[in-house]
Design an enzyme around this catalytic site. Structure first.
Site, PDB file in Angstrom:
ATOM      1  N   PHE A  23       0.823  -1.280  -0.234  1.00  6.87           N
ATOM      2  CA  PHE A  23       0.042   0.028  -0.175  1.00  6.87           C
ATOM      3  C   PHE A  23       0.824   1.217   0.133  1.00  6.87           C
ATOM      4  N   THR A 133       6.354   3.259  12.643  1.00  8.18           N
ATOM      5  CA  THR A 133       4.873   3.607  13.002  1.00  8.18           C
ATOM      6  C   THR A 133       5.033   4.273  14.296  1.00  8.18           C
ATOM      7  N   ASP A 134       3.859   4.907  14.546  1.00  7.96           N
ATOM      8  CA  ASP A 134       3.642   5.490  15.822  1.00  7.96           C
ATOM      9  C   ASP A 134       3.221   4.609  16.804  1.00  7.96           C
ATOM     10  N   GLU A 135       2.779   3.300  16.590  1.00  8.96           N
ATOM     11  CA  GLU A 135       2.534   2.197  17.397  1.00  8.96           C
ATOM     12  C   GLU A 135       3.737   1.894  18.462  1.00  8.96           C
ATOM     13  N   TYR A 160       2.567  -7.331  16.584  1.00  8.11           N
ATOM     14  CA  TYR A 160       3.043  -6.269  15.225  1.00  8.11           C
ATOM     15  C   TYR A 160       4.307  -5.060  15.640  1.00  8.11           C
ATOM     16  N   SER A 162       5.460  -4.540  18.699  1.00  4.08           N
ATOM     17  CA  SER A 162       6.631  -4.828  19.162  1.00  4.08           C
ATOM     18  C   SER A 162       7.874  -5.189  18.015  1.00  4.08           C
ATOM     19  N   THR A 163       7.625  -5.878  17.143  1.00  2.00           N
ATOM     20  CA  THR A 163       8.609  -6.169  16.106  1.00  2.00           C
ATOM     21  C   THR A 163       9.049  -4.964  15.367  1.00  2.00           C
ATOM     22  N   LYS A 164       8.155  -3.834  15.096  1.00  5.53           N
ATOM     23  CA  LYS A 164       8.442  -2.493  14.439  1.00  5.53           C
ATOM     24  C   LYS A 164       9.674  -1.822  15.464  1.00  5.53           C
ATOM     25  N   ASN A 189      -1.971   6.531  11.229  1.00  3.57           N
ATOM     26  CA  ASN A 189      -2.814   5.606  10.083  1.00  3.57           C
ATOM     27  C   ASN A 189      -2.823   6.269   8.836  1.00  3.57           C
ATOM     28  N   ARG A 224      -7.766   6.952  16.105  1.00  5.25           N
ATOM     29  CA  ARG A 224      -6.519   6.955  15.224  1.00  5.25           C
ATOM     30  C   ARG A 224      -6.543   8.151  14.689  1.00  5.25           C
ATOM     31  N   ASN A 259     -13.071   5.814  15.623  1.00  5.07           N
ATOM     32  CA  ASN A 259     -13.545   4.777  14.821  1.00  5.07           C
ATOM     33  C   ASN A 259     -15.028   4.832  14.366  1.00  5.07           C
ATOM     34  N   GLY A 285      -6.086  -6.569  23.501  1.00  3.80           N
ATOM     35  CA  GLY A 285      -5.048  -5.753  23.476  1.00  3.80           C
ATOM     36  C   GLY A 285      -5.195  -4.317  22.868  1.00  3.80           C
TER      37      GLY A 285
HETATM   38  P1  NAD Z   1       1.409  -3.492   3.250  1.00  4.82           P
HETATM   39  O1  NAD Z   1       1.143  -4.731   4.035  1.00  4.82           O
HETATM   40  O2  NAD Z   1       0.244  -2.943   2.387  1.00  4.82           O
HETATM   41  O3  NAD Z   1       2.705  -3.883   2.430  1.00  4.82           O
HETATM   42  C1  NAD Z   1       3.846  -4.696   2.878  1.00  4.82           C
HETATM   43  C2  NAD Z   1       4.535  -4.888   1.448  1.00  4.82           C
HETATM   44  O4  NAD Z   1       5.946  -5.506   1.904  1.00  4.82           O
HETATM   45  C3  NAD Z   1       4.017  -5.938   0.420  1.00  4.82           C
HETATM   46  O5  NAD Z   1       4.126  -5.514  -0.888  1.00  4.82           O
HETATM   47  C4  NAD Z   1       4.741  -7.204   0.808  1.00  4.82           C
HETATM   48  O6  NAD Z   1       4.670  -8.186  -0.250  1.00  4.82           O
HETATM   49  C5  NAD Z   1       6.163  -6.742   1.034  1.00  4.82           C
HETATM   50  N1  NAD Z   1       6.959  -7.584   1.955  1.00  4.82           N
HETATM   51  C6  NAD Z   1       6.384  -8.482   3.072  1.00  4.82           C
HETATM   52  N2  NAD Z   1       7.364  -9.107   3.817  1.00  4.82           N
HETATM   53  C7  NAD Z   1       8.460  -9.030   2.603  1.00  4.82           C
HETATM   54  C8  NAD Z   1       9.570  -9.652   2.670  1.00  4.82           C
HETATM   55  N3  NAD Z   1      10.108 -10.319   3.768  1.00  4.82           N
HETATM   56  N4  NAD Z   1      10.563  -9.152   1.571  1.00  4.82           N
HETATM   57  C9  NAD Z   1      10.187  -8.206   0.619  1.00  4.82           C
HETATM   58  N5  NAD Z   1       9.122  -7.693   0.593  1.00  4.82           N
HETATM   59  C10 NAD Z   1       8.118  -7.924   1.914  1.00  4.82           C
HETATM   60  O7  NAD Z   1       2.030  -2.601   4.382  1.00  4.82           O
HETATM   61  P2  NAD Z   1       1.647  -0.863   4.387  1.00  4.82           P
HETATM   62  O8  NAD Z   1       0.577  -0.634   5.059  1.00  4.82           O
HETATM   63  O9  NAD Z   1       2.028  -0.187   3.038  1.00  4.82           O
HETATM   64  O10 NAD Z   1       3.188  -0.500   5.395  1.00  4.82           O
HETATM   65  C11 NAD Z   1       4.442  -0.234   4.935  1.00  4.82           C
HETATM   66  C12 NAD Z   1       5.121  -0.007   5.934  1.00  4.82           C
HETATM   67  O11 NAD Z   1       4.829   1.215   6.611  1.00  4.82           O
HETATM   68  C13 NAD Z   1       5.288  -0.811   6.996  1.00  4.82           C
HETATM   69  O12 NAD Z   1       6.723  -0.854   7.363  1.00  4.82           O
HETATM   70  C14 NAD Z   1       4.518  -0.301   8.061  1.00  4.82           C
HETATM   71  O13 NAD Z   1       4.972  -0.759   9.531  1.00  4.82           O
HETATM   72  C15 NAD Z   1       4.497   1.120   7.818  1.00  4.82           C
HETATM   73  N6  NAD Z   1       3.428   1.989   8.569  1.00  4.82           N
HETATM   74  C16 NAD Z   1       2.346   1.686   7.873  1.00  4.82           C
HETATM   75  C17 NAD Z   1       1.101   2.522   8.551  1.00  4.82           C
HETATM   76  C18 NAD Z   1      -0.043   2.294   7.915  1.00  4.82           C
HETATM   77  O14 NAD Z   1      -1.111   3.112   8.292  1.00  4.82           O
HETATM   78  N7  NAD Z   1      -0.709   1.225   6.723  1.00  4.82           N
HETATM   79  C19 NAD Z   1       1.260   3.552   9.040  1.00  4.82           C
HETATM   80  C20 NAD Z   1       2.827   3.783   9.525  1.00  4.82           C
HETATM   81  C21 NAD Z   1       3.669   2.823   9.115  1.00  4.82           C
HETATM   82  O1  DAU Z   2      -0.703   3.699  13.417  1.00  7.23           O
HETATM   83  C1  DAU Z   2      -0.039   3.196  12.428  1.00  7.23           C
HETATM   84  C2  DAU Z   2      -0.605   1.676  12.258  1.00  7.23           C
HETATM   85  O2  DAU Z   2      -1.747   1.661  11.566  1.00  7.23           O
HETATM   86  C3  DAU Z   2       0.442   0.825  11.349  1.00  7.23           C
HETATM   87  O3  DAU Z   2       1.407   0.632  11.818  1.00  7.23           O
HETATM   88  C4  DAU Z   2      -0.316  -0.387  10.906  1.00  7.23           C
HETATM   89  O4  DAU Z   2       0.444  -1.030   9.946  1.00  7.23           O
HETATM   90  C5  DAU Z   2      -1.517  -0.112  10.192  1.00  7.23           C
HETATM   91  O5  DAU Z   2      -2.139  -1.346   9.882  1.00  7.23           O
HETATM   92  C6  DAU Z   2      -2.413   0.787  11.217  1.00  7.23           C
HETATM   93  O6  DAU Z   2      -2.742  -0.090  12.330  1.00  7.23           O
HETATM   94  P1  DAU Z   2      -4.226  -0.046  12.926  1.00  7.23           P
HETATM   95  O7  DAU Z   2      -4.355  -1.411  13.917  1.00  7.23           O
HETATM   96  O8  DAU Z   2      -4.534   1.300  13.689  1.00  7.23           O
HETATM   97  O9  DAU Z   2      -5.274  -0.273  11.521  1.00  7.23           O
HETATM   98  P2  DAU Z   2      -6.564  -1.211  11.264  1.00  7.23           P
HETATM   99  O10 DAU Z   2      -6.767  -0.417   9.917  1.00  7.23           O
HETATM  100  O11 DAU Z   2      -6.121  -2.551  11.586  1.00  7.23           O
HETATM  101  O12 DAU Z   2      -7.519  -0.638  12.043  1.00  7.23           O
HETATM  102  C7  DAU Z   2      -7.917   0.638  12.552  1.00  7.23           C
HETATM  103  C8  DAU Z   2      -8.824   0.880  13.883  1.00  7.23           C
HETATM  104  O13 DAU Z   2     -10.212   0.475  13.325  1.00  7.23           O
HETATM  105  C9  DAU Z   2      -8.367   0.010  14.830  1.00  7.23           C
HETATM  106  O14 DAU Z   2      -8.870   0.862  16.054  1.00  7.23           O
HETATM  107  C10 DAU Z   2      -8.993  -1.248  14.695  1.00  7.23           C
HETATM  108  C11 DAU Z   2     -10.283  -0.709  14.219  1.00  7.23           C
HETATM  109  N1  DAU Z   2     -11.135  -1.744  13.205  1.00  7.23           N
HETATM  110  C12 DAU Z   2     -10.500  -2.435  12.295  1.00  7.23           C
HETATM  111  C13 DAU Z   2     -11.018  -3.362  11.484  1.00  7.23           C
HETATM  112  C14 DAU Z   2     -10.195  -4.080  10.488  1.00  7.23           C
HETATM  113  C15 DAU Z   2     -12.462  -1.928  13.273  1.00  7.23           C
HETATM  114  O15 DAU Z   2     -13.334  -1.269  14.148  1.00  7.23           O
HETATM  115  N2  DAU Z   2     -13.080  -2.801  12.531  1.00  7.23           N
HETATM  116  C16 DAU Z   2     -12.404  -3.404  11.632  1.00  7.23           C
HETATM  117  O16 DAU Z   2     -12.948  -4.260  10.858  1.00  7.23           O
END
Ligand code: NAD
Ligand code: DAU
Length: 344
Positions: A23, A133-135, A160, A162-164, A189, A224, A259, A285
């Site tokens: 994404f 991530t902010d998490e 998740y 804790s690994t970040k 987010n 969020r 949400n 959690g």
């Molecule tokens: P995503 O899950 O949409 O995409 C992850 C991508 O990484 C995929 O294309 C997947 O194929 C690739 N990938 C996974 N394991 C791999 C590996 N071992 N080797 C090579 N490629 C691999 O994730 P996203 O939501 O786009 O998040 C991207 C980054 O941003 C992450 O590091 C996430 O922690 C961080 N982040 C996400 C958010 C959010 O809101 N989604 C917010 C803050 C930070």
């Molecule tokens: O804060 C940054 C993080 O945001 C990133 O590090 C993560 O990669 C990203 O996935 C996101 O984490 P969240 O857990 O906040 O996102 P998610 O979209 O899973 O959920 C957003 C909020 O919505 C959360 O409070 C859980 C809630 N939720 C989620 C789903 C999937 C629902 O209420 N219903 C749902 O169906």
């Protein structure tokens, strides 16, 4: 040799983007391809369930090359890293709910994968930017006036996060001990096009498009801090090119919303009754609230979000999913089946 504190101030011409078919990674690749046509991009992506090569398929082969591979594969890194001047590291297992079901891939990709990339950056003296991530800072109480700051202590709650957090600490250690030229960004987010249907906003939009009821965890009060993914891309580029080595920058757009409010906004925008959704089992959690103080990024690098109207950004995102059913449809059924098995 200490590199910490020095401004990076360079214009990369040949970068590796890990996770560039996911994404945020693919939105970043699309943004760089458009805004910096002089920059060649090698996307390194394993193409897990979350990676889709179609996300970047329309970009020119001359500017963007896809290498399908694992960031944990040191031999592959030894082959591709030396000819590049920077690694921008997005690849991760990114979904909290998945990490609760099975943490193992999160340890491998997020911790071991980041370690292998850092070793390659060190070996070939390549600039490294780590996307996090902010998490990592844990959560805030709903009524607390405080927002996260870069130097706050790490208190991650989920497998998740804790690994970040672990990966961030590795980056900090590689800067201090080995002089790796690295920066870290912790973003809130993201929303926008190309987000997997497992995530909150795309799940609810595609549920409605598919004639299913949206699903809200717990009591819907969790907060969020939403940012459009294009604003995230610009911030990462600014940090990569002008950020100070060894520094952590927080990226956020003052977008705190609970949400229930977000879901009702989606329902209204899609002309549905405001109560046309199901309350479902809460996430174990479940973090209550995230909130970013982005003032360091604004002050040092002059970055500001452009997408400040959440309702407008959300409407464009809804339109994107409406017009790209062929993109989300293949993942929808399996995703909902997995959620249903967990009572979600
Ligand atoms: P995503 O899950 O949409 O995409 C992850 C991508 O990484 C995929 O294309 C997947 O194929 C690739 N990938 C996974 N394991 C791999 C590996 N071992 N080797 C090579 N490629 C691999 O994730 P996203 O939501 O786009 O998040 C991207 C980054 O941003 C992450 O590091 C996430 O922690 C961080 N982040 C996400 C958010 C959010 O809101 N989604 C917010 C803050 C930070
Ligand atoms: O804060 C940054 C993080 O945001 C990133 O590090 C993560 O990669 C990203 O996935 C996101 O984490 P969240 O857990 O906040 O996102 P998610 O979209 O899973 O959920 C957003 C909020 O919505 C959360 O409070 C859980 C809630 N939720 C989620 C789903 C999937 C629902 O209420 N219903 C749902 O169906």
């Amino acid at each position: 040799m200490s590199t910490a504190g020095k401004a990076a101030s360079f214009l990369p011409t040949n970068i590796i983007v890990t996770g560039g078919c996911g994404f945020i990674g693919s939105n970043f690749v699309r943004w760089v391809a458009k805004e910096h046509p002089e920059c060649h991009i090698t996307v390194l992506d394993k193409l897990t369930y979350a990676g889709n090569p179609d996300n970047i398929a329309d970009l020119s082969d001359e500017q963007v090359e896809l290498v399908i591979g694992d960031i944990c594969d040191s031999q592959l890194l030894d082959m591709i890293v030396p000819v590049h001047d920077a690694i921008v590291h997005f690849a991760a297992e990114s979904h909290n709910d998945n990490s609760i079901l099975d943490p193992e891939p999160f340890i491998q990709t997020n911790v071991v994968g980041t370690y292998r990339l850092l070793q390659a950056a060190r070996k070939f003296d390549v600039r490294f930017h780590h996307v996090s991530t902010d998490e990592v800072y844990g959560d805030l109480a709903l009524d607390e006036p405080r927002r996260f700051k870069p130097d706050d202590p790490y208190k991650p709650s989920s497998p998740y996060s804790s690994t970040k957090a672990s990966s961030d600490l590795l980056v900090r250690a590689w800067v201090r001990t080995y002089g790796v030229r690295a920066t870290i960004s912790n973003c809130s987010n993201n929303y926008g096009p190309y987000q997997h249907v497992e995530k909150f906003i795309p799940r609810q939009i595609t549920n409605i498009l598919d004639g299913r009821r949206p699903k809200l965890y717990g009591n819907g009060a969790n907060v969020r801090d939403w940012i459009h993914t294009e604003d995230h891309s610009r911030a990462v580029w600014d940090i990569l090119t002008r950020g100070r080595i060894g520094e952590t920058y927080l990226i956020g757009a003052n977008g705190e919303l609970d949400n229930l409010h977000v879901l009702k906004t989606i329902l209204r925008a899609m002309v549905q009754p405001e109560d046309a959704f199901d309350w479902v089992r809460d996430r174990p959690g479940h973090d209550r609230r995230y909130a970013i103080d982005p003032s360091k990024l604004e002050r040092e690098l002059g970055w500001h979000p452009i997408h400040t109207d959440f309702q407008e950004g959300l409407s464009q995102t809804i339109e994107w999913y409406r017009e790209h059913e062929e993109w989300w449809r293949p993942a929808k059924e399996a995703t909902e089946k997995k959620y249903a098995a967990q009572g979600q």
